[in-house]
Design a protein around this motif. Structure first.
Motif: not given
Length: 167
Positions: A53-56, A163-167
């Protein structure tokens, strides 16, 4: 060929470590080391790819979806908690500790986001009223916007295996 792009960390454990993925994309060397040490994962399977998600995140523009005037946050350290379902001791202890910090430190502001599956009777509520404690209310249509806005406003995020950790 099977690839795993999930964050791999939930509830303090490496999830899916027992599945024989051909490759597992991980965020950084620290995550790779943890999976190798705690789960015996093969280093050749683990590819350090950075955060998906880094670019986002770099391009994200705050959309003011939370009913919190940004002026209220001026000079405050914003702590966000992304809760978990059920009655869990770690959740109770962490939230009660954070409530006490907010009570005693005017420079703190706490934003709590319930888990989508969390029942209201499982919420850990503060025993006092404070304008510096905000519970996020969201629904299917604004879930992502409020989530990203909350992360955007936060100085610190506390995530309990989600999965918020992924966000």
């Amino acid at each position: 060929i099977m690839y795993n792009t999930m964050n791999g960390l939930k509830a303090g454990q490496a999830q899916d470590a027992h599945i024989n993925f051909n490759k597992w994309f991980v965020w950084d060397e620290q995550m790779k080391k943890m999976l190798m040490e705690k789960c015996g994962s093969d280093s050749n399977r683990l590819l350090v790819s950075g955060h998906m998600m880094e670019d986002f995140v770099k391009e994200y523009v705050y959309s003011n979806s939370l009913p919190i005037p940004t002026s209220v946050l001026d000079g405050k350290k914003v702590i966000s908690v992304f809760s978990i379902k059920a009655k869990r001791e770690a959740k109770r202890l962490a939230l009660n500790y954070l409530y006490e910090l907010v009570r005693n430190d005017e420079s703190l502001f706490l934003i709590v986001r319930p888990h989508p599956s969390e029942k209201e009777e499982d919420f850990v509520l503060s025993d006092y009223e404070s304008e510096r404690i905000h519970w996020v209310k969201y629904h299917q249509e604004n879930s992502k916007t409020t989530l990203y806005d909350q992360i955007y406003l936060s100085d610190v995020c506390v995530v309990f295996g989600s999965t918020v950790a992924l966000e």
